[in-house]
Design a protein around this motif. Sequence first.
Motif, PDB file in Angstrom:
ATOM      1  N   GLU A  81       0.845  -1.205   0.000  1.00 56.81           N
ATOM      2  CA  GLU A  81       0.000   0.000   0.000  1.00 56.81           C
ATOM      3  C   GLU A  81       0.878   1.251   0.000  1.00 56.81           C
ATOM      4  O   GLU A  81       0.610   2.207  -0.724  1.00 56.81           O
ATOM      5  CB  GLU A  81      -0.933  -0.016   1.218  1.00 56.81           C
ATOM      6  CG  GLU A  81      -1.992   1.045   1.200  1.00 56.81           C
ATOM      7  CD  GLU A  81      -2.992   0.865   0.060  1.00 56.81           C
ATOM      8  OE1 GLU A  81      -3.410   1.907  -0.512  1.00 56.81           O
ATOM      9  OE2 GLU A  81      -3.341  -0.270  -0.268  1.00 56.81           O
ATOM     10  N   LEU A 124       2.349   2.025  -3.388  1.00 57.29           N
ATOM     11  CA  LEU A 124       1.484   2.702  -4.354  1.00 57.29           C
ATOM     12  C   LEU A 124       1.748   4.203  -4.359  1.00 57.29           C
ATOM     13  O   LEU A 124       1.705   4.844  -5.407  1.00 57.29           O
ATOM     14  CB  LEU A 124       0.010   2.429  -4.054  1.00 57.29           C
ATOM     15  CG  LEU A 124      -0.479   1.021  -4.375  1.00 57.29           C
ATOM     16  CD1 LEU A 124      -1.907   0.848  -3.900  1.00 57.29           C
ATOM     17  CD2 LEU A 124      -0.346   0.724  -5.857  1.00 57.29           C
ATOM     18  N   GLU A 160       1.998   3.925 -14.393  1.00 56.52           N
ATOM     19  CA  GLU A 160       0.990   2.869 -14.431  1.00 56.52           C
ATOM     20  C   GLU A 160       1.583   1.470 -14.341  1.00 56.52           C
ATOM     21  O   GLU A 160       0.977   0.572 -13.750  1.00 56.52           O
ATOM     22  CB  GLU A 160       0.138   3.004 -15.696  1.00 56.52           C
ATOM     23  CG  GLU A 160      -0.782   4.207 -15.647  1.00 56.52           C
ATOM     24  CD  GLU A 160      -1.689   4.272 -16.865  1.00 56.52           C
ATOM     25  OE1 GLU A 160      -2.041   3.205 -17.405  1.00 56.52           O
ATOM     26  OE2 GLU A 160      -2.052   5.388 -17.250  1.00 56.52           O
ATOM     27  N   ILE A 217       2.378   0.777 -10.677  1.00 58.65           N
ATOM     28  CA  ILE A 217       1.127   0.616  -9.945  1.00 58.65           C
ATOM     29  C   ILE A 217       0.505  -0.738 -10.267  1.00 58.65           C
ATOM     30  O   ILE A 217       0.001  -1.436  -9.382  1.00 58.65           O
ATOM     31  CB  ILE A 217       0.166   1.787 -10.243  1.00 58.65           C
ATOM     32  CG1 ILE A 217       0.741   3.067  -9.625  1.00 58.65           C
ATOM     33  CG2 ILE A 217      -1.235   1.497  -9.733  1.00 58.65           C
ATOM     34  CD1 ILE A 217       0.022   4.332 -10.021  1.00 58.65           C
ATOM     35  N   ARG A 218       0.541  -1.136 -11.530  1.00 57.05           N
ATOM     36  CA  ARG A 218      -0.027  -2.414 -11.943  1.00 57.05           C
ATOM     37  C   ARG A 218       0.667  -3.578 -11.231  1.00 57.05           C
ATOM     38  O   ARG A 218       0.024  -4.510 -10.760  1.00 57.05           O
ATOM     39  CB  ARG A 218       0.065  -2.570 -13.465  1.00 57.05           C
ATOM     40  CG  ARG A 218      -0.647  -3.802 -13.993  1.00 57.05           C
ATOM     41  CD  ARG A 218      -0.657  -3.918 -15.514  1.00 57.05           C
ATOM     42  NE  ARG A 218       0.693  -4.038 -16.062  1.00 57.05           N
ATOM     43  CZ  ARG A 218       1.309  -3.094 -16.769  1.00 57.05           C
ATOM     44  NH1 ARG A 218       0.704  -1.946 -17.043  1.00 57.05           N
ATOM     45  NH2 ARG A 218       2.530  -3.268 -17.225  1.00 57.05           N
ATOM     46  N   ARG A 220      -0.389  -3.547  -7.516  1.00 60.31           N
ATOM     47  CA  ARG A 220      -1.794  -3.971  -7.394  1.00 60.31           C
ATOM     48  C   ARG A 220      -1.930  -5.484  -7.620  1.00 60.31           C
ATOM     49  O   ARG A 220      -2.741  -6.131  -6.964  1.00 60.31           O
ATOM     50  CB  ARG A 220      -2.681  -3.214  -8.375  1.00 60.31           C
ATOM     51  CG  ARG A 220      -2.830  -1.751  -8.040  1.00 60.31           C
ATOM     52  CD  ARG A 220      -4.254  -1.465  -7.603  1.00 60.31           C
ATOM     53  NE  ARG A 220      -4.435  -0.032  -7.454  1.00 60.31           N
ATOM     54  CZ  ARG A 220      -4.518   0.569  -6.274  1.00 60.31           C
ATOM     55  NH1 ARG A 220      -4.452  -0.134  -5.172  1.00 60.31           N
ATOM     56  NH2 ARG A 220      -4.671   1.868  -6.200  1.00 60.31           N
ATOM     57  N   SER A 221      -1.145  -6.018  -8.526  1.00 59.01           N
ATOM     58  CA  SER A 221      -1.168  -7.461  -8.760  1.00 59.01           C
ATOM     59  C   SER A 221      -0.755  -8.209  -7.491  1.00 59.01           C
ATOM     60  O   SER A 221      -1.376  -9.206  -7.112  1.00 59.01           O
ATOM     61  CB  SER A 221      -0.233  -7.821  -9.914  1.00 59.01           C
ATOM     62  OG  SER A 221      -0.167  -9.213 -10.076  1.00 59.01           O
ATOM     63  N   GLN A 256      -1.000  -7.064  -4.438  1.00 63.04           N
ATOM     64  CA  GLN A 256      -2.082  -6.857  -3.464  1.00 63.04           C
ATOM     65  C   GLN A 256      -3.248  -7.808  -3.712  1.00 63.04           C
ATOM     66  O   GLN A 256      -3.802  -8.366  -2.780  1.00 63.04           O
ATOM     67  CB  GLN A 256      -2.581  -5.410  -3.517  1.00 63.04           C
ATOM     68  CG  GLN A 256      -1.668  -4.423  -2.860  1.00 63.04           C
ATOM     69  CD  GLN A 256      -2.245  -3.020  -2.940  1.00 63.04           C
ATOM     70  OE1 GLN A 256      -2.697  -2.588  -4.002  1.00 63.04           O
ATOM     71  NE2 GLN A 256      -2.215  -2.323  -1.817  1.00 63.04           N
ATOM     72  N   ARG A 257      -3.638  -7.974  -4.977  1.00 59.18           N
ATOM     73  CA  ARG A 257      -4.758  -8.872  -5.297  1.00 59.18           C
ATOM     74  C   ARG A 257      -4.439 -10.315  -4.890  1.00 59.18           C
ATOM     75  O   ARG A 257      -5.279 -11.008  -4.331  1.00 59.18           O
ATOM     76  CB  ARG A 257      -5.101  -8.805  -6.773  1.00 59.18           C
ATOM     77  CG  ARG A 257      -5.917  -7.587  -7.173  1.00 59.18           C
ATOM     78  CD  ARG A 257      -6.476  -7.698  -8.592  1.00 59.18           C
ATOM     79  NE  ARG A 257      -5.441  -7.884  -9.608  1.00 59.18           N
ATOM     80  CZ  ARG A 257      -4.738  -6.898 -10.163  1.00 59.18           C
ATOM     81  NH1 ARG A 257      -4.960  -5.647  -9.808  1.00 59.18           N
ATOM     82  NH2 ARG A 257      -3.824  -7.150 -11.075  1.00 59.18           N
TER      83      ARG A 257
END
Length: 145
Positions: free
Chosen positions: A114, A117, A124, A127-128, A131-132, A134-135
Amino acid sequence: MAPSDDRERTLEWVERVATFCGEAWGLAPITGRVLGWLLICTPAEQSAGEIADAIGASRASMTSNLRLLTSIGLVRRRTRPGERTTYYRIEDDAFEKVVRQRLASFAAFGEIAEEGLELGGEDEERIRRIRSAQRSIALLTQRVR
């Protein structure tokens, strides 16, 4: 089935555990053999010498391998009153404890992600990637709850 056949099948299973532990978890084969043996042996508590004899390992190699398995919470060590020998056994809830510890560490990494980020700014691609991660972590931690 003859006792020697049973022993051979047991040692083959222990070797399968060792192979899995090496390939999936990066553990040394001897560590996997110790784990496999402690999962299936009778009696459940064994000394380092008994384990070494059972799996065909040197007693010297037992110290570091048992220390590792103890430190990650899979194996418990104990002594008996009046004896100098240390015995080892798999805890009944060992795998549950280890899984919960690993999930907690993933959750902690989720918090770090987090923060990442914020460092990503407007990039981008960065960030991608975050986020991957994190998911994936969310997927793991949500399944256990």
